[in-house]
Motif scaffolding. Structure first.
Motif, mmCIF file in Angstrom:
data_model
loop_
_atom_site.group_PDB
_atom_site.id
_atom_site.type_symbol
_atom_site.label_atom_id
_atom_site.label_comp_id
_atom_site.label_asym_id
_atom_site.label_seq_id
_atom_site.Cartn_x
_atom_site.Cartn_y
_atom_site.Cartn_z
ATOM 1 N N PHE A 96 41.617 17.507 2.528
ATOM 2 C CA PHE A 96 42.569 16.521 1.978
ATOM 3 C C PHE A 96 42.702 16.642 0.459
ATOM 4 O O PHE A 96 43.230 15.762 -0.197
ATOM 5 C CB PHE A 96 42.131 15.096 2.344
ATOM 6 N N TYR B 26 43.357 9.840 2.225
ATOM 7 C CA TYR B 26 42.869 10.656 3.341
ATOM 8 C C TYR B 26 41.338 10.635 3.388
ATOM 9 O O TYR B 26 40.737 10.567 4.454
ATOM 10 C CB TYR B 26 43.367 12.098 3.244
ATOM 11 N N THR C 291 47.423 18.133 -0.662
ATOM 12 C CA THR C 291 48.217 16.958 -0.302
ATOM 13 C C THR C 291 49.203 16.549 -1.400
ATOM 14 O O THR C 291 50.076 15.723 -1.157
ATOM 15 C CB THR C 291 47.310 15.755 0.026
#
Length: 141
Positions: A95, A109, A100
């Motif tokens: 993440f 996340y 991201t």
């Protein structure tokens, strides 16, 4: 497992709430692929040995990192490869904000991944470079 206090929210330190990460989201062209840019020696026209790598090597490297959080292989910048004589990939939590796109999503996340209230799965497609993360509420939350 009961929360320690009623307002024990896994997202309390996040700018974003669970709605930002619930469901399936795909981040395009964020992973290391065979098309990741590598430096070229202007004199020889060749890529230096340290920057030659396969997706299989990158995946094996990411998998070898001993951590509680699954890792993905991200492309290293050409500048980094040149300055540090490093491989064209690096490893990070699945993440990570480089995948991201923001620290806010990274934190959200991470909070979901660390919480029993959510199940978090991801698929790293090293052919396309796409990372897909799916977050769902667990049945008992």
């Amino acid at each position: 497992m009961m929360p320690e206090k009623p307002d024990d929210d896994p997202f309390h330190d996040c700018e974003l709430g669970p709605d930002a990460v619930l469901g399936t989201h795909t981040f395009h062209d964020v992973l290391f692929t065979d098309d990741t840019e590598t430096p070229v020696n202007v004199l020889t026209g060749e890529t230096p040995a340290h920057s030659r790598a396969t997706v299989e090597e990158a995946k094996a490297f990411a998998a070898s990192i001993d951590t509680e959080t699954p890792q993905i292989a991200l492309p290293a910048s050409v500048e980094t490869q040149v300055e540090t004589q490093s491989k064209p990939y690096t490893s990070a939590a699945f993440f990570h904000f480089k995948a991201t796109g923001s620290l806010e999503l990274h934190r959200a996340y991470h909070a979901a991944y660390d919480s029993d209230e959510f199940s978090v799965d991801f698929e790293a497609d090293y052919e396309s470079g796409d990372l897909t993360i799916t977050v769902e509420r667990t049945a008992d939350s």
